[in-house]
Write a protein that holds these residues in place. Structure first.
Motif, PDB file in Angstrom:
ATOM      1  N   SER A 147      50.447  43.788  45.696  1.00  0.00           N
ATOM      2  CA  SER A 147      50.233  42.189  45.989  1.00  0.00           C
ATOM      3  C   SER A 147      50.602  41.448  44.735  1.00  0.00           C
ATOM      4  CB  SER A 147      48.830  41.748  46.103  1.00  0.00           C
ATOM      5  OG  SER A 147      48.360  40.446  46.132  1.00  0.00           O
ATOM      6  N   LEU A 148      51.829  40.612  44.857  1.00  0.00           N
ATOM      7  CA  LEU A 148      52.248  39.614  43.854  1.00  0.00           C
ATOM      8  C   LEU A 148      50.965  38.515  43.248  1.00  0.00           C
ATOM      9  CD1 LEU A 148      54.309  38.547  42.265  1.00  0.00           C
ATOM     10  CD2 LEU A 148      55.321  37.278  44.011  1.00  0.00           C
ATOM     11  N   ILE A 149      50.326  38.105  44.253  1.00  0.00           N
ATOM     12  CA  ILE A 149      49.457  37.069  43.737  1.00  0.00           C
ATOM     13  C   ILE A 149      48.093  37.836  42.949  1.00  0.00           C
ATOM     14  CG2 ILE A 149      47.792  35.423  44.953  1.00  0.00           C
ATOM     15  CD1 ILE A 149      50.581  34.641  45.180  1.00  0.00           C
ATOM     16  N   ASP A 150      47.860  38.899  43.549  1.00  0.00           N
ATOM     17  CA  ASP A 150      46.850  39.707  42.725  1.00  0.00           C
ATOM     18  C   ASP A 150      47.075  40.189  41.363  1.00  0.00           C
ATOM     19  OD1 ASP A 150      45.080  39.466  45.014  1.00  0.00           O
ATOM     20  OD2 ASP A 150      45.261  41.720  45.648  1.00  0.00           O
ATOM     21  N   THR A 151      48.338  40.571  41.387  1.00  0.00           N
ATOM     22  CA  THR A 151      48.969  40.848  39.909  1.00  0.00           C
ATOM     23  C   THR A 151      49.029  39.651  39.101  1.00  0.00           C
ATOM     24  OG1 THR A 151      50.374  42.461  41.036  1.00  0.00           O
ATOM     25  CG2 THR A 151      51.103  41.914  38.738  1.00  0.00           C
ATOM     26  N   LEU A 152      49.525  38.640  39.622  1.00  0.00           N
ATOM     27  CA  LEU A 152      49.537  37.430  38.664  1.00  0.00           C
ATOM     28  C   LEU A 152      48.056  36.944  38.185  1.00  0.00           C
ATOM     29  CD1 LEU A 152      52.133  35.502  40.664  1.00  0.00           C
ATOM     30  CD2 LEU A 152      52.545  36.409  38.228  1.00  0.00           C
ATOM     31  N   LEU A 153      47.358  36.777  39.199  1.00  0.00           N
ATOM     32  CA  LEU A 153      45.968  36.207  38.706  1.00  0.00           C
ATOM     33  C   LEU A 153      45.217  37.470  37.974  1.00  0.00           C
ATOM     34  CD1 LEU A 153      44.863  34.632  42.413  1.00  0.00           C
ATOM     35  CD2 LEU A 153      45.573  33.695  40.071  1.00  0.00           C
ATOM     36  N   ILE A 154      45.367  38.645  38.293  1.00  0.00           N
ATOM     37  CA  ILE A 154      44.329  39.760  37.259  1.00  0.00           C
ATOM     38  C   ILE A 154      45.188  39.875  36.061  1.00  0.00           C
ATOM     39  CG2 ILE A 154      43.987  42.066  37.125  1.00  0.00           C
ATOM     40  CD1 ILE A 154      43.837  42.295  40.213  1.00  0.00           C
ATOM     41  N   THR A 155      46.434  39.609  36.038  1.00  0.00           N
ATOM     42  CA  THR A 155      47.099  39.847  34.447  1.00  0.00           C
ATOM     43  C   THR A 155      47.041  38.477  33.738  1.00  0.00           C
ATOM     44  OG1 THR A 155      48.585  41.224  35.686  1.00  0.00           O
ATOM     45  CG2 THR A 155      49.007  40.549  33.629  1.00  0.00           C
ATOM     46  N   TYR A 156      47.077  37.456  34.208  1.00  0.00           N
ATOM     47  CA  TYR A 156      47.250  36.355  33.628  1.00  0.00           C
ATOM     48  C   TYR A 156      46.233  34.974  33.572  1.00  0.00           C
ATOM     49  CZ  TYR A 156      51.838  37.749  33.017  1.00  0.00           C
ATOM     50  OH  TYR A 156      53.066  38.590  32.906  1.00  0.00           O
ATOM     51  N   LYS A 157      44.964  35.258  34.293  1.00  0.00           N
ATOM     52  CA  LYS A 157      43.902  34.513  34.656  1.00  0.00           C
ATOM     53  C   LYS A 157      43.322  33.779  33.276  1.00  0.00           C
ATOM     54  CE  LYS A 157      40.397  33.426  38.205  1.00  0.00           C
ATOM     55  NZ  LYS A 157      39.701  33.963  39.268  1.00  0.00           N
ATOM     56  N   SER A 158      43.142  34.680  32.650  1.00  0.00           N
ATOM     57  CA  SER A 158      42.380  34.199  31.490  1.00  0.00           C
ATOM     58  C   SER A 158      43.387  33.668  30.271  1.00  0.00           C
ATOM     59  CB  SER A 158      41.604  35.736  30.781  1.00  0.00           C
ATOM     60  OG  SER A 158      42.469  36.506  30.591  1.00  0.00           O
ATOM     61  N   GLU A 159      44.502  33.572  30.550  1.00  0.00           N
ATOM     62  CA  GLU A 159      45.403  32.826  29.538  1.00  0.00           C
ATOM     63  C   GLU A 159      44.873  31.468  29.123  1.00  0.00           C
ATOM     64  OE1 GLU A 159      48.443  34.122  27.859  1.00  0.00           O
ATOM     65  OE2 GLU A 159      47.919  36.016  28.884  1.00  0.00           O
ATOM     66  N   LYS A 160      45.118  31.215  27.862  1.00  0.00           N
ATOM     67  CA  LYS A 160      44.520  29.944  27.322  1.00  0.00           C
ATOM     68  C   LYS A 160      45.505  28.728  27.861  1.00  0.00           C
ATOM     69  CE  LYS A 160      42.061  31.376  23.272  1.00  0.00           C
ATOM     70  NZ  LYS A 160      41.833  31.495  21.862  1.00  0.00           N
TER      71      LYS A 160
END
Length: 377
Positions: A61-74
């Protein structure tokens, strides 16, 4: 342009289109995170020195990958899409992603998806003053009008549902009926025996109110002949093509409220430019204009991070030429071009599809992978 370094995410497949965006940003000091939509055991673009890291898809999943990997970026990472499939997914999840990323968009969620319908886009283009070939929408079950323009060019109306393999030239009703497949809608367009074909790469900012597209790529050779991707082309200032309606293009971009990288395709007959389509994503030729200073990927990056954009200046060294170091030789092999002409043109080119002396590994591994696959077979 003074920029605070922020993560850039390039989404695509193992293809020169994706590599061009990575190199363009890399030459401006921005290393990209690469997300491959289709996992490749022997990826050649992943060898680029301009990649910070490769991100594998999580659960496909592209969306899961983006959110799991980058969701906590400042600070929000900036997204660049290089395929129709990726921009369609990003667009249809725009409301969810917009909290954590800076994404290409056309104002509201789902608008880019609508604009991938060629008939819908053509109507907007005409309304904004662009000239378009005559066209109608047909499917396998449609009644074909008695008064029909032949020859005609048939292509899928939606970029996601079909491929270039579904496109063909039809000379009569029999050809047309054979071209139409079940469960697919097609744009059937008047065929114009073009004098030349043009491509414009650009970037649209501030909901389309600001746009930059100073250069035109004029196709000299294509493969397959006449209908395929550009294998040799000339790049020149747009002012040298007075029949291109710059005002109408700007009006079109503002009408659709687009923010991001784009390309527009035209064919020209008797000094009249006919709009064919717009791609609301990175194009396979988008790296070419960077050679003379039009860093469209960097402009999108600067806008995304809120950096000021100074007056755009293009080097005076135009026109210049591009050569595909993969497919242009096919014209020689198929006896449409002399070896001497091909060799002279190749030497004259300032930039190539894959070869880049500052980032040579992708070019090397492209051919290593071809040899590897032959041995595996």
């Amino acid at each position: 342009m003074k920029v605070n370094i922020r993560k850039a995410i390039v989404i695509g497949i193992d293809h020169h289109n994706t590599l061009g965006a990575i190199r363009s940003l890399g030459e401006c000091g921005i290393k990209s995170d690469l997300v491959l939509e289709v996992q490749s055991k022997y990826s050649f673009i992943s060898k680029s020195k301009y990649i910070r890291k490769c991100i594998p898809l999580i659960n496909g999943s592209l969306i899961d990958t983006l959110l799991i990997t980058y969701k906590s970026e400042k600070e929000k990472p900036i997204i660049i899409c290089t395929t129709d499939s990726s921009i369609d997914i990003i667009d249809q999840h725009y409301n969810e992603l917009n909290t954590y990323f800076i994404c290409p968009n056309a104002g509201n969620q789902g608008n880019i998806h609508k604009l991938m319908n060629k008939d819908y886009t053509i109507e907007i283009a005409k309304r904004c003053g662009l000239i378009t070939p005559s066209s109608i929408c047909l499917s396998k079950d449609s009644n074909i009008p008695q008064i029909m323009f032949y020859p005609c060019y048939v292509k899928t109306i939606d970029s996601i549902c079909g491929s270039k393999a579904d496109s063909r030239l039809c000379y009569d009703e029999k050809d047309l009926r054979l071209a139409l497949k079940k469960n697919i809608y097609y744009q059937v367009q008047e065929y114009i025996d073009k004098d030349t074909e043009l491509l414009i790469n650009g970037v649209s900012l501030n909901k389309g109110k600001v746009s930059y597209f100073p250069l035109v790529i004029e196709k000299i050779r294509q493969y397959p002949k006449g209908v395929g991707a550009c294998t040799y082309c000339k790049v020149d200032n747009i002012e040298k093509y007075p029949y291109i309606n710059i005002i109408a293009i700007r009006k079109f971009l503002e009408e659709i409220k687009y923010e991001g990288i784009f390309s527009i395709e035209f064919i020209v007959k008797n000094n009249k430019a006919y709009f064919l389509e717009i791609n609301l994503r990175n194009d396979g030729t988008a790296y070419i204009p960077t050679i003379v200073g039009f860093k469209l990927h960097y402009l999108w990056y600067c806008y995304a991070v809120g950096a000021s954009i100074t007056k755009l200046t293009i080097d005076n060294d135009v026109p210049f030429f591009f050569s595909s170091d993969v497919n242009d030789i096919r014209h020689v092999l198929e006896r449409r071009l002399s070896f001497l002409k091909w060799f002279t043109d190749t030497l004259r080119a300032r930039t190539y599809l894959l070869f880049n002396k500052h980032d040579i590994k992708p070019w090397l591994y492209f051919y290593i992978n071809i040899i590897r696959r032959k041995f595996i077979k």
